[in-house]
Design a protein around this motif. Structure first.
Motif, PDB file in Angstrom:
ATOM      1  N   GLU A  85       9.085  12.825  12.626  1.00 21.73           N
ATOM      2  CA  GLU A  85       9.642  11.538  12.223  1.00 21.73           C
ATOM      3  C   GLU A  85       8.477  10.575  12.052  1.00 21.73           C
ATOM      4  O   GLU A  85       7.566  10.540  12.889  1.00 21.73           O
ATOM      5  CB  GLU A  85      10.624  11.006  13.266  1.00 21.73           C
ATOM      6  CG  GLU A  85      11.865  11.869  13.440  1.00 21.73           C
ATOM      7  CD  GLU A  85      12.820  11.279  14.474  1.00 21.73           C
ATOM      8  OE1 GLU A  85      12.646  10.087  14.820  1.00 21.73           O
ATOM      9  OE2 GLU A  85      13.721  12.004  14.935  1.00 21.73           O
ATOM     10  N   PHE A  86       8.522   9.788  10.982  1.00 15.69           N
ATOM     11  CA  PHE A  86       7.415   8.905  10.683  1.00 15.69           C
ATOM     12  C   PHE A  86       7.786   7.449  10.956  1.00 15.69           C
ATOM     13  O   PHE A  86       8.922   7.029  10.726  1.00 15.69           O
ATOM     14  CB  PHE A  86       6.970   9.070   9.233  1.00 15.69           C
ATOM     15  CG  PHE A  86       6.482  10.458   8.910  1.00 15.69           C
ATOM     16  CD1 PHE A  86       5.256  10.901   9.358  1.00 15.69           C
ATOM     17  CD2 PHE A  86       7.268  11.335   8.173  1.00 15.69           C
ATOM     18  CE1 PHE A  86       4.811  12.180   9.080  1.00 15.69           C
ATOM     19  CE2 PHE A  86       6.840  12.608   7.881  1.00 15.69           C
ATOM     20  CZ  PHE A  86       5.605  13.032   8.340  1.00 15.69           C
ATOM     21  N   SER A  87       6.806   6.698  11.408  1.00 11.74           N
ATOM     22  CA  SER A  87       6.996   5.291  11.743  1.00 11.74           C
ATOM     23  C   SER A  87       7.313   4.473  10.488  1.00 11.74           C
ATOM     24  O   SER A  87       7.057   4.903   9.364  1.00 11.74           O
ATOM     25  CB  SER A  87       5.728   4.758  12.419  1.00 11.74           C
ATOM     26  OG  SER A  87       5.787   3.362  12.580  1.00 11.74           O
ATOM     27  N   ASP A  88       7.837   3.285  10.677  1.00 14.14           N
ATOM     28  CA  ASP A  88       8.081   2.357   9.569  1.00 14.14           C
ATOM     29  C   ASP A  88       6.966   1.324   9.444  1.00 14.14           C
ATOM     30  O   ASP A  88       7.007   0.476   8.557  1.00 14.14           O
ATOM     31  CB  ASP A  88       9.423   1.640   9.762  1.00 14.14           C
ATOM     32  CG  ASP A  88      10.603   2.585   9.622  1.00 14.14           C
ATOM     33  OD1 ASP A  88      10.505   3.525   8.820  1.00 14.14           O
ATOM     34  OD2 ASP A  88      11.610   2.381  10.323  1.00 14.14           O
ATOM     35  N   GLU A  89       5.973   1.394  10.331  1.00 13.26           N
ATOM     36  CA  GLU A  89       4.842   0.478  10.293  1.00 13.26           C
ATOM     37  C   GLU A  89       3.608   1.200   9.788  1.00 13.26           C
ATOM     38  O   GLU A  89       3.457   2.408   9.955  1.00 13.26           O
ATOM     39  CB  GLU A  89       4.588  -0.116  11.682  1.00 13.26           C
ATOM     40  CG  GLU A  89       5.734  -0.968  12.195  1.00 13.26           C
ATOM     41  CD  GLU A  89       5.405  -1.615  13.532  1.00 13.26           C
ATOM     42  OE1 GLU A  89       4.429  -1.173  14.170  1.00 13.26           O
ATOM     43  OE2 GLU A  89       6.122  -2.554  13.922  1.00 13.26           O
ATOM     44  N   SER A 130     -13.258   4.961   2.667  1.00 11.72           N
ATOM     45  CA  SER A 130     -12.275   4.028   3.224  1.00 11.72           C
ATOM     46  C   SER A 130     -11.119   4.802   3.855  1.00 11.72           C
ATOM     47  O   SER A 130     -10.737   5.871   3.362  1.00 11.72           O
ATOM     48  CB  SER A 130     -11.730   3.100   2.131  1.00 11.72           C
ATOM     49  OG  SER A 130     -12.747   2.267   1.623  1.00 11.72           O
ATOM     50  N   TYR A 131     -10.581   4.260   4.938  1.00  7.18           N
ATOM     51  CA  TYR A 131      -9.425   4.883   5.578  1.00  7.18           C
ATOM     52  C   TYR A 131      -8.196   4.746   4.682  1.00  7.18           C
ATOM     53  O   TYR A 131      -7.996   3.719   4.026  1.00  7.18           O
ATOM     54  CB  TYR A 131      -9.152   4.239   6.936  1.00  7.18           C
ATOM     55  CG  TYR A 131     -10.235   4.508   7.955  1.00  7.18           C
ATOM     56  CD1 TYR A 131     -10.333   5.732   8.601  1.00  7.18           C
ATOM     57  CD2 TYR A 131     -11.172   3.523   8.270  1.00  7.18           C
ATOM     58  CE1 TYR A 131     -11.325   5.969   9.533  1.00  7.18           C
ATOM     59  CE2 TYR A 131     -12.172   3.759   9.199  1.00  7.18           C
ATOM     60  CZ  TYR A 131     -12.248   4.986   9.831  1.00  7.18           C
ATOM     61  OH  TYR A 131     -13.225   5.234  10.741  1.00  7.18           O
ATOM     62  N   VAL A 132      -7.373   5.771   4.674  1.00  8.43           N
ATOM     63  CA  VAL A 132      -6.124   5.757   3.916  1.00  8.43           C
ATOM     64  C   VAL A 132      -4.993   5.392   4.878  1.00  8.43           C
ATOM     65  O   VAL A 132      -4.880   5.974   5.959  1.00  8.43           O
ATOM     66  CB  VAL A 132      -5.855   7.132   3.275  1.00  8.43           C
ATOM     67  CG1 VAL A 132      -4.557   7.100   2.475  1.00  8.43           C
ATOM     68  CG2 VAL A 132      -7.027   7.526   2.376  1.00  8.43           C
ATOM     69  N   TYR A 133      -4.144   4.447   4.465  1.00 12.70           N
ATOM     70  CA  TYR A 133      -3.088   3.955   5.351  1.00 12.70           C
ATOM     71  C   TYR A 133      -1.727   4.495   4.920  1.00 12.70           C
ATOM     72  O   TYR A 133      -1.460   4.721   3.738  1.00 12.70           O
ATOM     73  CB  TYR A 133      -3.071   2.427   5.365  1.00 12.70           C
ATOM     74  CG  TYR A 133      -4.215   1.863   6.169  1.00 12.70           C
ATOM     75  CD1 TYR A 133      -4.026   1.485   7.496  1.00 12.70           C
ATOM     76  CD2 TYR A 133      -5.490   1.734   5.625  1.00 12.70           C
ATOM     77  CE1 TYR A 133      -5.081   0.992   8.241  1.00 12.70           C
ATOM     78  CE2 TYR A 133      -6.553   1.244   6.369  1.00 12.70           C
ATOM     79  CZ  TYR A 133      -6.335   0.872   7.680  1.00 12.70           C
ATOM     80  OH  TYR A 133      -7.376   0.403   8.432  1.00 12.70           O
ATOM     81  N   GLY A 134      -0.896   4.714   5.929  1.00  9.76           N
ATOM     82  CA  GLY A 134       0.445   5.222   5.694  1.00  9.76           C
ATOM     83  C   GLY A 134       1.257   5.114   6.959  1.00  9.76           C
ATOM     84  O   GLY A 134       1.119   4.152   7.726  1.00  9.76           O
ATOM     85  N   GLY A 180      -4.282  -0.366  15.581  1.00  9.05           N
ATOM     86  CA  GLY A 180      -2.858  -0.614  15.749  1.00  9.05           C
ATOM     87  C   GLY A 180      -2.117  -0.529  14.428  1.00  9.05           C
ATOM     88  O   GLY A 180      -2.654  -0.138  13.392  1.00  9.05           O
ATOM     89  N   SER A 181      -0.863  -0.921  14.458  1.00  3.63           N
ATOM     90  CA  SER A 181      -0.011  -0.871  13.268  1.00  3.63           C
ATOM     91  C   SER A 181       0.305  -2.289  12.784  1.00  3.63           C
ATOM     92  O   SER A 181       0.156  -3.264  13.515  1.00  3.63           O
ATOM     93  CB  SER A 181       1.286  -0.117  13.583  1.00  3.63           C
ATOM     94  OG  SER A 181       1.975  -0.734  14.649  1.00  3.63           O
ATOM     95  N   PHE A 182       0.768  -2.385  11.533  1.00  2.10           N
ATOM     96  CA  PHE A 182       1.066  -3.683  10.934  1.00  2.10           C
ATOM     97  C   PHE A 182       2.070  -3.466   9.813  1.00  2.10           C
ATOM     98  O   PHE A 182       2.337  -2.336   9.392  1.00  2.10           O
ATOM     99  CB  PHE A 182      -0.211  -4.352  10.408  1.00  2.10           C
ATOM    100  CG  PHE A 182      -0.918  -3.546   9.352  1.00  2.10           C
ATOM    101  CD1 PHE A 182      -0.702  -3.790   7.998  1.00  2.10           C
ATOM    102  CD2 PHE A 182      -1.785  -2.524   9.694  1.00  2.10           C
ATOM    103  CE1 PHE A 182      -1.330  -3.043   7.019  1.00  2.10           C
ATOM    104  CE2 PHE A 182      -2.433  -1.765   8.723  1.00  2.10           C
ATOM    105  CZ  PHE A 182      -2.201  -2.028   7.390  1.00  2.10           C
TER     106      PHE A 182
END
Length: 435
Positions: A298-302, A145-149, A113-115
């Motif tokens: 369009e990219f999420s803000d989370e 490791s996973y990269v987050y964005g 999920g997102s955070f």
């Protein structure tokens, strides 16, 4: 005299600690993204032989007196890290990148999920953008490791769909033409073309037709006779269709021309063995009639992991052939059809007090209790920086400074060892007084 030896021993230990820091800096001079540390000395505890007192300016009073103290040597004051950006080094990998600024990458184990709260996520910070795509299509770093964005907003980032309409051409097909009749039927394999035009007069003639496919159904066709010469029977027969693969061979396989025969009859559906019989004479050209424009990304803000998106038409991940990372952190790829596919956008993490971060194994930082406010932003060229693709950040170790620090540390160590030697000689003289 014992105090001087204690001070000398403390000096030896502390200078050794400083040399450890210098040695670690030099050892990592070629480590990507390494941040050098500096060692600071601090006085050790003091013994007060005379306490200080305030002066009394009344009649008969005495003046003030300063305290008299002697120290017990030196100790470690602090070890601080310099987060100045290192020089960029070109990289051949299109997924390598560096931060031109003060920000950090966010990496770690999988979080479903997102955070938005970075501090409570338990993830690590990193300055090294040595990335790749794993077998599941996720963006990961060199330590796995996973990269987050920021992932794509649903329904966006869909590339254009190429045209499905096609132009099928049989080059230099030999056909039989009866100019006095009504050429109304052409047979090409299992496809029967019924023309709706009944006259044939021009050097180049267009025919509007319908195609009856094997199994029924109609597809719109345009038949063009190009370069027709009145005294010859060699023409280029071009068929433009609304769908790819409507021309079939005898086995009924769409898109495979097989052996093609063409014929013109006097109002009759005749088939002659003349015509293009080689596959090389049969070509297809996309003409773009059915092109579907794409939807901008369009990219999420989370925050979330970054993964190659799924093609809504096939339900499968896009087949990415090459990658690129832009200055705003957006990761894009090019698929086998040459289309640009938006994959995600890297997040930059800002730290109020970078020296509050704690180094761990590899090149990761934990968020310490004194790190201050932690926020995630999109790369915008501000203080947090922008992303530079095809570069990796070099260590910010200044070798000239490290060697000069090494010399002064070595001399300090020698001086403290001399204090111990002199103290030992004085103790020896004391012992020898009774002789």
């Amino acid at each position: 005299m014992v105090r001087s030896m204690i001070a000398g021993v403390a000096g030896l230990k502390t200078h050794q600690s400083k040399l450890d820091v210098i040695g670690n800096n030099i050892a990592n001079v070629n480590t990507w993204g390494f941040k050098s540390s500096s060692f600071n000395f601090a006085d050790s505890m003091y013994s007060t032989s005379i306490n200080g007192s305030a002066g009394n300016d009344l009649a008969g009073g005495a003046g003030g007196r300063n305290a008299s103290q002697v120290g017990y040597g030196v100790t470690t004051g602090s070890i601080s890290t310099s987060f100045q950006a290192g020089a960029p080094a070109p990289s051949a990998s299109s997924l390598d990148c560096m931060i031109d600024g003060t920000g950090f990458f966010l990496v770690g184990n999988m979080i479903n999920g997102s955070f938005t709260n970075v501090e409570e996520s338990g993830l690590n910070l990193s300055r090294i953008g040595s990335f790749s795509v794993d077998g599941n299509g996720y963006l990961v770093d060199s330590m796995g490791s996973y990269v987050y964005g920021y992932s794509l907003v649903d329904g966006t980032g869909i590339p254009e769909k190429p045209a499905t309409a096609s132009k099928w051409t049989i080059k230099n097909a030999t056909v039989t033409i009866d100019k006095t009749g009504t050429p109304n039927t052409i047979s090409i394999g299992d496809v029967k073309v019924q023309t709706t035009k009944t006259d044939f007069k021009g050097q180049v003639q267009d025919w509007i037709a319908q195609v009856t496919k094997k199994g029924g159904g109609f597809e719109g066709f345009t038949i063009n006779l190009e370069n027709y010469n009145d005294g010859a029977k060699t023409v280029n027969l071009t068929i433009e269709s609304n769908q790819k693969g409507v021309v079939q061979n005898a086995a009924g396989k769409p898109g495979d021309p097989g052996k093609i025969t063409t014929a013109w009859g006097n109002g009759k559906n005749t088939t002659a063995p003349q015509g293009g019989t080689e596959k090389d004479n049969f070509t297809q050209t996309v003409i773009g009639a059915n092109r579907v424009p794409g939807i901008a990304a369009e990219f999420s803000d989370e925050l979330s992991t970054i993964q190659i998106p799924t093609d809504p038409d096939t339900g499968m991940a896009y087949n990415i052939q090459s990658y690129k990372i832009n200055e705003d952190g957006s990761v894009v790829g090019v698929d086998e059809q040459g289309r640009t596919i938006a994959i995600g956008q890297l997040a930059l993490i800002t730290v109020e007090n970078p020296n509050g971060l704690e180094k761990t194994n590899g090149y990761y930082y934990n968020i310490g209790p004194n790190a201050g406010t932690i926020e995630h932003i999109k790369a915008n060229g501000g203080a947090a920086g922008k992303i530079r693709g095809n570069y990796l950040e070099m260590a910010n170790v200044d070798l000239a400074n490290e060697f000069s620090q090494m010399i002064t540390t070595q001399r300090g160590y020698q001086a403290n060892s001399k204090i111990i030697t002199v103290t030992d000689q004085m103790l020896e003289e004391l012992v020898n007084m009774k002789r």
